[in-house]
Scaffold this motif. Sequence first.
Motif, PDB file in Angstrom:
ATOM      1  N   TRP A 298     -58.754 -42.898  31.124  1.00  0.00           N
ATOM      2  CA  TRP A 298     -58.438 -41.498  31.370  1.00  0.00           C
ATOM      3  C   TRP A 298     -59.520 -40.906  32.270  1.00  0.00           C
ATOM      4  CZ3 TRP A 298     -60.588 -36.696  30.853  1.00  0.00           C
ATOM      5  CH2 TRP A 298     -59.708 -35.610  30.914  1.00  0.00           C
ATOM      6  N   PRO A 299     -59.183 -40.052  33.243  1.00  0.00           N
ATOM      7  CA  PRO A 299     -57.865 -39.519  33.599  1.00  0.00           C
ATOM      8  C   PRO A 299     -57.118 -40.329  34.656  1.00  0.00           C
ATOM      9  CG  PRO A 299     -59.527 -38.390  34.875  1.00  0.00           C
ATOM     10  CD  PRO A 299     -60.265 -39.383  34.024  1.00  0.00           C
ATOM     11  N   VAL A 300     -57.688 -41.476  35.097  1.00  0.00           N
ATOM     12  CA  VAL A 300     -57.009 -42.284  36.115  1.00  0.00           C
ATOM     13  C   VAL A 300     -55.616 -42.681  35.633  1.00  0.00           C
ATOM     14  CG1 VAL A 300     -57.152 -44.349  37.556  1.00  0.00           C
ATOM     15  CG2 VAL A 300     -59.246 -43.123  36.934  1.00  0.00           C
ATOM     16  N   CYS A 301     -55.473 -42.896  34.333  1.00  0.00           N
ATOM     17  CA  CYS A 301     -54.186 -43.314  33.773  1.00  0.00           C
ATOM     18  C   CYS A 301     -53.093 -42.278  33.945  1.00  0.00           C
ATOM     19  CB  CYS A 301     -54.346 -43.665  32.298  1.00  0.00           C
ATOM     20  SG  CYS A 301     -54.799 -42.264  31.239  1.00  0.00           S
ATOM     21  N   THR A 302     -53.469 -41.048  34.240  1.00  0.00           N
ATOM     22  CA  THR A 302     -52.463 -39.982  34.341  1.00  0.00           C
ATOM     23  C   THR A 302     -51.733 -39.961  35.689  1.00  0.00           C
ATOM     24  OG1 THR A 302     -54.022 -38.331  35.180  1.00  0.00           O
ATOM     25  CG2 THR A 302     -53.829 -38.547  32.789  1.00  0.00           C
ATOM     26  N   VAL A 303     -52.289 -40.629  36.699  1.00  0.00           N
ATOM     27  CA  VAL A 303     -51.705 -40.590  38.038  1.00  0.00           C
ATOM     28  C   VAL A 303     -50.340 -41.291  38.024  1.00  0.00           C
ATOM     29  CG1 VAL A 303     -51.960 -41.251  40.452  1.00  0.00           C
ATOM     30  CG2 VAL A 303     -53.971 -40.537  39.131  1.00  0.00           C
ATOM     31  N   GLY A 304     -49.296 -40.552  38.342  1.00  0.00           N
ATOM     32  CA  GLY A 304     -47.949 -41.091  38.352  1.00  0.00           C
ATOM     33  C   GLY A 304     -47.311 -41.193  36.989  1.00  0.00           C
ATOM     34  N   VAL A 305     -48.042 -40.775  35.956  1.00  0.00           N
ATOM     35  CA  VAL A 305     -47.509 -40.858  34.594  1.00  0.00           C
ATOM     36  C   VAL A 305     -47.414 -39.470  33.969  1.00  0.00           C
ATOM     37  CG1 VAL A 305     -47.785 -41.892  32.301  1.00  0.00           C
ATOM     38  CG2 VAL A 305     -48.521 -43.153  34.332  1.00  0.00           C
ATOM     39  N   GLY A 306     -48.446 -38.677  34.114  1.00  0.00           N
ATOM     40  CA  GLY A 306     -48.432 -37.325  33.564  1.00  0.00           C
ATOM     41  C   GLY A 306     -49.575 -37.111  32.599  1.00  0.00           C
ATOM     42  N   ALA A 307     -50.247 -35.975  32.747  1.00  0.00           N
ATOM     43  CA  ALA A 307     -51.426 -35.671  31.946  1.00  0.00           C
ATOM     44  C   ALA A 307     -51.112 -35.596  30.461  1.00  0.00           C
ATOM     45  CB  ALA A 307     -52.049 -34.357  32.420  1.00  0.00           C
ATOM     46  N   SER A 308     -49.900 -35.171  30.123  1.00  0.00           N
ATOM     47  CA  SER A 308     -49.579 -34.946  28.719  1.00  0.00           C
ATOM     48  C   SER A 308     -49.080 -36.187  27.989  1.00  0.00           C
ATOM     49  CB  SER A 308     -48.517 -33.844  28.601  1.00  0.00           C
ATOM     50  OG  SER A 308     -47.314 -34.245  29.233  1.00  0.00           O
ATOM     51  N   GLU A 309     -48.724 -37.249  28.712  1.00  0.00           N
ATOM     52  CA  GLU A 309     -48.153 -38.408  28.034  1.00  0.00           C
ATOM     53  C   GLU A 309     -48.860 -39.728  28.300  1.00  0.00           C
ATOM     54  OE1 GLU A 309     -44.383 -39.959  29.521  1.00  0.00           O
ATOM     55  OE2 GLU A 309     -44.437 -38.471  31.130  1.00  0.00           O
ATOM     56  N   ALA A 310     -49.712 -39.807  29.317  1.00  0.00           N
ATOM     57  CA  ALA A 310     -50.283 -41.093  29.726  1.00  0.00           C
ATOM     58  C   ALA A 310     -51.097 -41.752  28.616  1.00  0.00           C
ATOM     59  CB  ALA A 310     -51.144 -40.907  30.973  1.00  0.00           C
ATOM     60  N   TRP A 311     -52.016 -41.008  27.992  1.00  0.00           N
ATOM     61  CA  TRP A 311     -52.890 -41.604  26.982  1.00  0.00           C
ATOM     62  C   TRP A 311     -52.064 -42.147  25.825  1.00  0.00           C
ATOM     63  CZ3 TRP A 311     -54.451 -41.729  21.961  1.00  0.00           C
ATOM     64  CH2 TRP A 311     -55.707 -42.288  21.688  1.00  0.00           C
TER      65      TRP A 311
END
Length: 349
Positions: A298-311
Motif C-alpha cells: 500500500w498505496p501502490v496496490c491501489t493503482v488500477g484497483v481502488g483505494a477503498s478495496e485494494a488492501w
Amino acid sequence: MATSFPIIDSHIHLYPEAELDTLSWYTPENPLGKQHSVEDYKAATGGAAKGFIFLETDRKHDLASGADEAGGSKGWEHPLAEIDWLKRIVTGNPREGQGHTKEDSELCVAYIPWAPMPSGAAVLEKYIAKAQEVAGESWSKVRGFRYLLQDKPNGTCLTDEFIESLKLLGRKKLVFDLGIDQHRRGRVQLEEAVEMIDRAHEGVPEEDKVVFILNHMCKPDLGVYNTMSSPSFLAWRTAMFTLGKCEQTYMKISGGFSEMPDSLKERPAEDIFEALMPWLSVILAAFGSDRIMFGSDWPVCTVGVGASEAWAKWQKVVARLCWMATLDDEAQRNIWGATALKAYGIESK
C-alpha cells in the motif's frame, strides 16, 4: 475471506504532502502523487492490520555524498528527511496536516530506510552513523535498509563495493530488502540476485550472514497464460527454488496487482487467486510458511484497483491461499505476522 490471526503488514509506503517533491518518481499526474498517511492507511485497511513495516519510497539522493573525510551529507538530505518523518510517526510527534496522531506511534513496528549500497562499506558505515543520529530514539525500529535494484543497470549488485556493503549489514544484524523486477527487466535480475546472495554469504560465519527479504515475489509477469510453456515463468520458478534453498532468504507475498493485466485486477479476489495459483504454489513450496509473509504494498496496490478495496482484496487472495493449502494455525500465524517479526528481528507484539 477474513483471517482471525493478527496481521503485521510487511510492506507499506508513507509520505507527507510537504515532501512530495523529494520523491524521485513524483509528478503531479502520478496517481500516487499525493499525501499517503497513517490515517489514510488505517482507513484503507479498516483497522485490520495490527502493525506495519515501512519501506523507503525512493527519495532523491546522491550516492557519493559522505564519501569525503568530513562526512558531508547534503546528497543524503532527502533519504535522511524520510528517516526524520518516520521518527515523528514512531515517537508520536505529529505535525499538523500530516495524517498521524500520537496514538498511532505503536503501529509502525519497523522501518527500512534507503542506503547507498553501491558506494561500499566505508561510505555505508558513515551513512548508518548519520541515519542513527537522525533517527534518535526511533533507531531501534530501523531493522535494515533497501536500495532498489529493479531500475538499476545490470551488474549493479555484483560489484565488490555492493557485496562489501551487504557483508557490513550482516555484521551489524541489519537486513537487506531486495527489490528486483523480472517482469520488466527479464531473467538477468533473477540470475544476478542468486549470484549476489551467494557472494554476500561466501566465507561469512553463519551468525554474520546478511538476511535477504525478497520484495513482491520478485515481480514476475502475472499475465502469463500458459505457465507450463512460458520461458518467463519457468525461469522465475527455477530462481525461486534456488533462492529458497538459502535459509537467510524470506519472501513477501506482495505487489501482485502491479504485475497483473488490468482485466484481472478488476476481478473478484477468488478469480485472482485462481489465476495466481501457479506462482503462489511455487512460493509456498520453495520457502514454506515460516519464510513467507503477507505484505500489501500500500498505496501502490491501489493503482488500477481502488483505494477503498485494494488492501482487502489482496488480503483475501492470501487468505484463500492459506485455506486452499489447508495450512494449520501455526503456519497461518507465520504468514500473517510471525515470519515478518522473525525476519526483521522484531520483538513479538
